[in-house]
Design a protein around this motif. Structure first.
Motif, PDB file in Angstrom:
ATOM      1  N   TYR A 219       0.841  -1.200   0.000  1.00  0.00           N
ATOM      2  CA  TYR A 219       0.000   0.000   0.000  1.00  0.00           C
ATOM      3  C   TYR A 219       0.876   1.250   0.000  1.00  0.00           C
ATOM      4  CZ  TYR A 219      -3.950  -2.949   1.434  1.00  0.00           C
ATOM      5  OH  TYR A 219      -4.925  -3.902   1.506  1.00  0.00           O
ATOM      6  N   TRP A 220       0.534   2.196  -0.852  1.00  0.00           N
ATOM      7  CA  TRP A 220       1.126   3.531  -0.823  1.00  0.00           C
ATOM      8  C   TRP A 220      -0.052   4.497  -0.795  1.00  0.00           C
ATOM      9  CZ3 TRP A 220       2.731  -0.599  -3.563  1.00  0.00           C
ATOM     10  CH2 TRP A 220       4.060  -1.017  -3.404  1.00  0.00           C
ATOM     11  N   VAL A 221      -0.489   4.881   0.388  1.00  0.00           N
ATOM     12  CA  VAL A 221      -1.747   5.613   0.520  1.00  0.00           C
ATOM     13  C   VAL A 221      -1.606   6.754   1.531  1.00  0.00           C
ATOM     14  CG1 VAL A 221      -3.197   3.627  -0.055  1.00  0.00           C
ATOM     15  CG2 VAL A 221      -2.585   4.052   2.337  1.00  0.00           C
ATOM     16  N   ILE A 222      -2.486   7.750   1.350  1.00  0.00           N
ATOM     17  CA  ILE A 222      -2.739   8.754   2.377  1.00  0.00           C
ATOM     18  C   ILE A 222      -4.227   8.666   2.696  1.00  0.00           C
ATOM     19  CG2 ILE A 222      -0.912  10.255   1.510  1.00  0.00           C
ATOM     20  CD1 ILE A 222      -3.143  12.121   0.465  1.00  0.00           C
TER      21      ILE A 222
ATOM     22  N   PHE B 130       0.549  13.390  -4.260  1.00  0.00           N
ATOM     23  CA  PHE B 130      -0.853  13.717  -4.003  1.00  0.00           C
ATOM     24  C   PHE B 130      -1.002  15.235  -3.990  1.00  0.00           C
ATOM     25  CE2 PHE B 130      -0.006   9.596  -2.225  1.00  0.00           C
ATOM     26  CZ  PHE B 130      -1.136   8.848  -2.510  1.00  0.00           C
ATOM     27  N   TYR B 131      -1.978  15.741  -4.740  1.00  0.00           N
ATOM     28  CA  TYR B 131      -2.177  17.186  -4.866  1.00  0.00           C
ATOM     29  C   TYR B 131      -3.569  17.580  -4.372  1.00  0.00           C
ATOM     30  CZ  TYR B 131       1.859  16.831  -8.013  1.00  0.00           C
ATOM     31  OH  TYR B 131       3.099  16.575  -8.554  1.00  0.00           O
ATOM     32  N   ASP B 132      -3.635  18.741  -3.740  1.00  0.00           N
ATOM     33  CA  ASP B 132      -4.913  19.326  -3.349  1.00  0.00           C
ATOM     34  C   ASP B 132      -5.397  20.185  -4.505  1.00  0.00           C
ATOM     35  OD1 ASP B 132      -7.108  20.536  -2.278  1.00  0.00           O
ATOM     36  OD2 ASP B 132      -6.123  21.289  -0.463  1.00  0.00           O
TER      37      ASP B 132
ATOM     38  N   TYR C  91       1.450  15.345  -0.273  1.00  0.00           N
ATOM     39  CA  TYR C  91       2.480  14.403   0.188  1.00  0.00           C
ATOM     40  C   TYR C  91       3.060  13.698  -1.030  1.00  0.00           C
ATOM     41  CZ  TYR C  91       4.893  10.941   3.046  1.00  0.00           C
ATOM     42  OH  TYR C  91       5.861  10.176   3.643  1.00  0.00           O
ATOM     43  N   ARG C  92       4.297  13.212  -0.872  1.00  0.00           N
ATOM     44  CA  ARG C  92       4.945  12.483  -1.966  1.00  0.00           C
ATOM     45  C   ARG C  92       5.704  11.279  -1.403  1.00  0.00           C
ATOM     46  NH1 ARG C  92       7.783  16.413  -5.405  1.00  0.00           N
ATOM     47  NH2 ARG C  92       5.821  16.421  -6.585  1.00  0.00           N
ATOM     48  N   PHE C  93       5.429  10.120  -2.008  1.00  0.00           N
ATOM     49  CA  PHE C  93       6.171   8.901  -1.686  1.00  0.00           C
ATOM     50  C   PHE C  93       7.379   8.808  -2.618  1.00  0.00           C
ATOM     51  CE2 PHE C  93       2.058   7.720   0.035  1.00  0.00           C
ATOM     52  CZ  PHE C  93       2.386   6.977   1.171  1.00  0.00           C
ATOM     53  N   TYR C  94       8.533   8.478  -2.043  1.00  0.00           N
ATOM     54  CA  TYR C  94       9.719   8.184  -2.837  1.00  0.00           C
ATOM     55  C   TYR C  94      10.036   6.707  -2.632  1.00  0.00           C
ATOM     56  CZ  TYR C  94      10.364  13.252  -3.009  1.00  0.00           C
ATOM     57  OH  TYR C  94      10.185  14.599  -3.216  1.00  0.00           O
ATOM     58  N   ASP C  95       9.761   5.924  -3.656  1.00  0.00           N
ATOM     59  CA  ASP C  95       9.972   4.487  -3.502  1.00  0.00           C
ATOM     60  C   ASP C  95      10.353   3.890  -4.852  1.00  0.00           C
ATOM     61  OD1 ASP C  95       9.989   1.797  -3.003  1.00  0.00           O
ATOM     62  OD2 ASP C  95       8.186   1.819  -1.790  1.00  0.00           O
TER      63      ASP C  95
ATOM     64  N   VAL D 204      -3.851  12.439  -7.917  1.00  0.00           N
ATOM     65  CA  VAL D 204      -2.814  11.444  -7.648  1.00  0.00           C
ATOM     66  C   VAL D 204      -1.975  11.281  -8.915  1.00  0.00           C
ATOM     67  CG1 VAL D 204      -2.319   9.122  -6.815  1.00  0.00           C
ATOM     68  CG2 VAL D 204      -4.444  10.261  -6.127  1.00  0.00           C
ATOM     69  N   PHE D 205      -0.647  11.405  -8.775  1.00  0.00           N
ATOM     70  CA  PHE D 205       0.246  11.325  -9.941  1.00  0.00           C
ATOM     71  C   PHE D 205       1.345  10.311  -9.667  1.00  0.00           C
ATOM     72  CE2 PHE D 205       4.090  13.011 -12.195  1.00  0.00           C
ATOM     73  CZ  PHE D 205       3.693  12.621 -13.465  1.00  0.00           C
TER      74      PHE D 205
END
Length: 348
Positions: free
Chosen positions: A256-259, A306-308, A317-321, A295-296
């Motif tokens: 999972y990669w979620v907010i 994730f953009y508002d 927020y941004r995941f780096y994975d 979501v991009f």
């Protein structure tokens, strides 16, 4: 006649080129108008925010002053009544006046006036024009990723708790008592978007304006599709996850990669420490309730952003994975909220 035929062919080519150019230029005109309309909407939104702030300030000041006026009115009426009583006593005979003097004197001695509270004057407020350059840069970043908008379908789940409206792109839980759901059951509310995303850049938006609890992001396709398992396998999955805390379940190491949001105001990113790789839940501080989230996914760069969208495209927020699986799926979870979350299509 052969030359005439050649000329006719050239004429057809010119007419086709003319039509192609007209269509292309008209498309560019509409795109320019659309982009400038977005910028106007952005400025109008900021203007309305400032005006609403001033309106709220005015209402608060007026309310406080009205309360002070009401208190002053009561004191004025009390003093007026006392003056009338004293004047009335003075019109009586000396004996009658002396007999009622003690009562009047006690009222006078008990009278204590209080100055009404006033609203302190602030230093004259000078309107500061927002950082339009920075705001436009953020907005331009959103427009850049919106060109990678993907069309997806929501996978129908054999789940009595979840309802999916494919035409409207809505995901909604049914009227069950969600407060009694266990973690494993909440986890099973996840819905996947298809087809799988295997390479390149991909963008989608979700309307969460009516939701007070949700999860958005990516899933590896293994944990969030119980409808693809047999009953025995499904029982094993639920048993396996029943003891796992929710903040440990929705983690990158579990696919999972979620907010998400809960209780209408608490925003979290379910990530893990880059050093220890321990599960963690990061509290996100946002200026307001996102009504629409973009979501991009950039699989080459290994980022999930994730953009508002409702706030000029500000980054949430941004995941780096870099370790994303070869195939991932858009993931949606309405959690315990009964209101629908809607997967939006690209603008027309």
């Amino acid at each position: 006649m052969e030359n005439e035929k050649i000329c006719d062919e050239w004429q057809d080519d010119l007419q086709q080129q003319r039509a192609d150019w007209e269509n292309q230029i008209q498309s560019n005109v509409e795109n320019v108008q659309r982009q400038f309309n977005k910028l106007r909407d952005l400025l109008d939104s900021k203007e309305n925010e400032e005006l609403q702030t001033l309106k709220n300030e005015k209402e608060q000041v007026i309310e406080e002053l009205e309360e002070s006026e009401n208190e002053l009115r009561k004191q004025t009426e009390l003093v007026g009544d006392l003056i009338s009583d004293v004047e009335h006593q003075l019109e009586l005979s000396t004996l009658e006046m002396l007999q009622g003097a003690n009562c009047v004197l006690r009222r006078i001695q008990a009278l204590s006036l209080q100055q009404p509270q006033t609203v302190p004057r602030k230093r004259k407020r000078t309107f500061q024009i927002p950082d339009l350059k920075g705001m436009l840069q953020v907005y331009q970043g959103l427009m850049d990723v919106q060109q990678y908008w993907v069309h997806m379908t929501l996978h129908p789940k054999i789940n009595a708790v979840i309802a999916i409206n494919k035409e409207k792109g809505q995901i909604q839980r049914r009227g069950y008592n969600m407060s009694k759901l266990q973690v494993s059951e909440t986890y099973n509310l996840g819905v996947l978007g298809y087809p799988a995303l295997s390479s390149g850049k991909h963008y989608w938006e979700v309307d969460v304006s009516r939701s007070d609890a949700w999860l958005l992001g990516l899933n590896d396709g293994k944990c969030a599709q119980p409808q693809l398992h047999s009953k025995d396998e499904m029982g094993f999955i639920q048993k396996h996850h029943s003891h796992i805390k929710q903040n440990e379940m929705f983690q990158p190491k579990r696919g999972y990669w979620v907010i998400g949001m809960k209780n209408s105001s608490v925003y979290n990113a379910f990530d893990e420490c880059s050093i220890t790789h321990n599960s963690s839940v990061l509290a996100l501080s946002l200026p307001g309730h996102p009504r629409r989230v973009g979501v991009f996914l950039d699989q080459e760069a290994g980022t999930l952003s994730f953009y508002d969208v409702s706030n000029c495209g500000a980054l949430i927020y941004r995941f780096y994975d870099p370790g994303f699986p070869l195939k991932v799926y858009p993931y949606f979870n309405p959690m315990e909220c009964s209101e629908p979350m809607t997967v939006c299509g690209p603008p027309s």
